[in-house]
Design a protein around this motif. Structure first.
Motif, short mmCIF file in Angstrom:
data_model
loop_
_atom_site.label_atom_id
_atom_site.label_comp_id
_atom_site.label_asym_id
_atom_site.label_seq_id
_atom_site.Cartn_x
_atom_site.Cartn_y
_atom_site.Cartn_z
N PHE A 1 0.84 -1.20 0.00
CA PHE A 1 0.00 0.00 0.00
C PHE A 1 0.87 1.25 0.00
O PHE A 1 1.87 1.33 0.72
CB PHE A 1 -0.93 0.03 1.22
N ASN A 2 0.47 2.23 -0.80
CA ASN A 2 1.21 3.48 -0.96
C ASN A 2 0.64 4.53 -0.01
O ASN A 2 -0.42 5.09 -0.24
CB ASN A 2 1.09 3.95 -2.41
N MET A 3 1.41 4.83 1.06
CA MET A 3 1.01 5.87 2.02
C MET A 3 1.75 7.18 1.77
O MET A 3 1.77 8.07 2.64
CB MET A 3 1.28 5.41 3.46
N GLY A 4 2.38 7.34 0.60
CA GLY A 4 3.10 8.57 0.28
C GLY A 4 2.19 9.78 0.36
O GLY A 4 1.03 9.72 -0.05
N LEU A 5 2.72 10.91 0.89
CA LEU A 5 1.90 12.10 1.09
C LEU A 5 2.46 13.31 0.33
O LEU A 5 2.39 13.37 -0.89
CB LEU A 5 1.77 12.39 2.59
N ASP A 6 3.09 14.23 1.03
CA ASP A 6 3.50 15.50 0.42
C ASP A 6 4.71 16.03 1.18
O ASP A 6 4.65 16.18 2.42
CB ASP A 6 2.32 16.48 0.50
N GLY A 7 5.80 16.34 0.47
CA GLY A 7 7.03 16.76 1.12
C GLY A 7 6.90 17.94 2.06
O GLY A 7 7.46 17.93 3.16
N PRO A 8 6.18 19.03 1.68
CA PRO A 8 6.06 20.18 2.56
C PRO A 8 5.38 19.91 3.90
O PRO A 8 5.35 20.78 4.77
CB PRO A 8 5.25 21.17 1.71
N ILE A 9 4.81 18.72 4.09
CA ILE A 9 4.29 18.37 5.43
C ILE A 9 5.46 18.25 6.41
O ILE A 9 5.30 18.54 7.60
CB ILE A 9 3.50 17.04 5.37
N GLY A 10 6.62 17.84 5.90
CA GLY A 10 7.80 17.73 6.77
C GLY A 10 7.96 16.33 7.34
O GLY A 10 6.98 15.67 7.69
N LEU A 11 9.22 15.92 7.46
CA LEU A 11 9.51 14.57 7.97
C LEU A 11 8.95 14.36 9.37
O LEU A 11 8.43 13.28 9.69
CB LEU A 11 11.04 14.37 7.99
N ASP A 12 9.02 15.37 10.22
CA ASP A 12 8.58 15.22 11.61
C ASP A 12 7.08 14.99 11.73
O ASP A 12 6.61 14.51 12.77
CB ASP A 12 8.96 16.47 12.42
N VAL A 13 6.31 15.37 10.72
CA VAL A 13 4.86 15.16 10.76
C VAL A 13 4.46 13.95 9.92
O VAL A 13 3.56 13.19 10.29
CB VAL A 13 4.12 16.43 10.27
N ILE A 14 5.13 13.73 8.81
CA ILE A 14 4.82 12.57 7.97
C ILE A 14 4.99 11.27 8.75
O ILE A 14 4.11 10.40 8.73
CB ILE A 14 5.71 12.55 6.71
N LEU A 15 6.11 11.14 9.46
CA LEU A 15 6.40 9.86 10.12
C LEU A 15 5.36 9.50 11.20
O LEU A 15 4.83 8.38 11.17
CB LEU A 15 7.82 9.88 10.69
N PRO A 16 5.03 10.39 12.14
CA PRO A 16 4.01 9.99 13.12
C PRO A 16 2.61 9.83 12.52
O PRO A 16 1.80 9.07 13.03
CB PRO A 16 4.04 11.13 14.15
N SER A 17 2.34 10.54 11.40
CA SER A 17 1.01 10.39 10.78
C SER A 17 0.86 9.00 10.16
O SER A 17 -0.26 8.50 10.03
CB SER A 17 0.80 11.47 9.72
#
Length: 321
Positions: A81-97
Motif C-alpha cells: 500500500f502506498n502511504m506517500g503524502l506531500d514533502g512540505p508536510i515535513g519529515l517530523d509530521v509525515i512519520l508519526p502520521s
C-alpha cells in the motif's frame, strides 16, 4: 455604542470570516483540503487490509507519484500500500502520521525525497496546518508559537487560491487541487501530471542533515516497538549524475542512512537519473512506464531485505475494493 458591545461585534465578524476561510482551506476547495482528503482516504483503505504482513510505503510525493504497487504486490506476494503524502508536510509530521497505521508484522518502506533528507528541523510549510486538518494539532512536536500562527492562517485563504477556485467553478462547475484526483485501492495516483516548464538537473550541496538522521533513527525504534520492520530507499531523482559534489553528498547520505536500517538503491547510479523522459511534472514524480521499472527494481532489492517475512506462511488476505 457601548464599547464592550462594539468590540464583541468586531470579534463576531472576525470569527465568522475566519470560519469561512477555514471551511475553504481545510474542508472544501483549498489545496490543504485535498491533501487532507487524500490522507484520510489512504488511512481508510490501508486499515481494511487484513494480512499478517503488509508493505506500507511512505514518504512525500516522491513516494506517492513513483510506484506501481499493484505490480509490487503481485511480485512480492503480500499486500502493498502506498502511504506517500506531500514533502512540505515535513519529515517530523509525515512519520508519526503514518506510524499510527503500522501493525505487527508490517514492513515499512520509507522513501524520503531530498527535500526531507536535507531539512534541518523536520518541519515544512504545511506541517502545522496538516496536523490540524487531520484532527491532530501539534503532531510532530511543532513549537507552540508556530502552531498558533498556522492555526490563525487556516482561516485566511490566499487571493491566488480564491481566484483559481472561482474560475474553476465558473468554467467547470467544481473546484480542484494538486491532490484532488482519486487514488486507487492501493493508494497509487490515478492521474499523471505533465511538466509545463523546462527541465534542469538537480544538484545537492549537502549530505543528509543531522536532524533527519536522528528522526529516522527514532522512527525505526517506533516501528520496531509495534513489531514491524523498517527499510529505507533513496529516491529516484532527475539530477546531475556527473557533478562530483552531488555524488559525494549522496554517497555520504547513503552511508549514514544504511547505519539506521537496510537501504535500497542502485550502487552504480545512486538512483540519480539523467533521463528527463522518465519523469512527469517534477524531479521526483515518474511517468507510468518509469513507475513500472522502479517497482520491479524495488521488488528485486526488497526480496533479500525482507526474506524472513516473505517465508512466513500467510493467512487469507483481504484487500479493499
Amino acid at each position: 455604542m457601548w464599547k464592550p458591545l462594539k468590540l464583541a461585534s468586531w470579534i463576531a465578524v472576525a470569527g465568522l470570516a475566519w470560519s469561512v476561510g477555514y471551511l475553504y482551506n481545510v474542508r472544501y476547495g483549498g489545496e490543504l483540503s485535498w491533501l487532507r482528503a487524500m490522507y484520510e482516504r489512504k488511512v481508510a483503505l490501508a486499515s481494511q487490509i487484513e494480512a499478517p504482513h503488509r508493505l506500507l510505503i511512505t514518504g512525500g510525493s516522491g513516494a506517492h507519484y513513483t510506484l506501481n504497487t499493484k505490480l509490487m504486490e503481485q511480485e512480492l506476494g503480500i499486500p502493498v500500500f502506498n502511504m506517500g503524502l506531500d514533502g512540505p508536510i515535513g519529515l517530523d509530521v509525515i512519520l508519526p502520521s503514518v506510524l499510527s497505521q503500522v501493525r505487527r508484522g508490517d514492513i515499512v518502506l520509507l522513501i524520503p525525497e531530498y527535500l526531507l533528507l536535507l531539512d534541518e528541523d523536520g518541519l515544512g510549510d504545511r506541517s502545522g496546518s496538516f496536523g490540524m486538518a487531520i484532527g491532530q494539532p501539534g503532531l510532530g512536536g511543532i513549537p507552540p508559537k508556530q502552531l498558533a500562527l498556522d492555526a490563525m492562517m487556516l482561516g485566511v485563504p490566499t487571493l491566488r487560491g480564491i481566484t483559481k477556485s472561482s474560475l474553476e467553478v465558473m468554467e467547470n462547475g467544481k473546484m480542484t487541487g494538486y491532490y484532488s484526483d482519486p487514488v486507487d485501492e492501493r493508494g497509487d495516483p490515478t492521474v499523471t501530471k505533465e511538466r509545463a516548464g523546462k527541465w534542469w538537473q538537480m544538484t545537492f550541496q549537502e549530505p543528509v542533515s543531522k536532524h533527519a538522521l536522528q528522526r529516522i533513527a527514532k522512527f525505526r525504534k517506533e516501528v520496531e516497538a509495534k513489531g514491524a520492520t523498517l527499510v529505507l530507499s533513496l529516491p529516484w531523482v532527475y539530477a546531475n549524475s556527473s557533478d562530483e559534489k552531488t555524488i559525494r553528498n549522496v554517497k555520504k547520505t547513503a552511508e549514514e542512512l544504511s547505519k539506521i536500517a537496510p537501504l535500497l538503491y542502485e550502487k552504480d547510479s545512486l538512483n540519480l537519473k539523467d533521463d528527463s523522459s522518465l519523469f512527469a511534472d517534477t524531479h521526483y514524480h515518474l511517468k507510468p512506464e518509469a513507475r513500472t521499472i522502479r517497482a520491479m527494481e524495488l521488488v528485486q532489492q526488497l526480496k533479500p531485505a525482507i526474506a524472513s517475512q516473505l517465508t512466513t506462511p500467510n493467512s487469507p488476505t483481504k484487500v479493499p475494493q
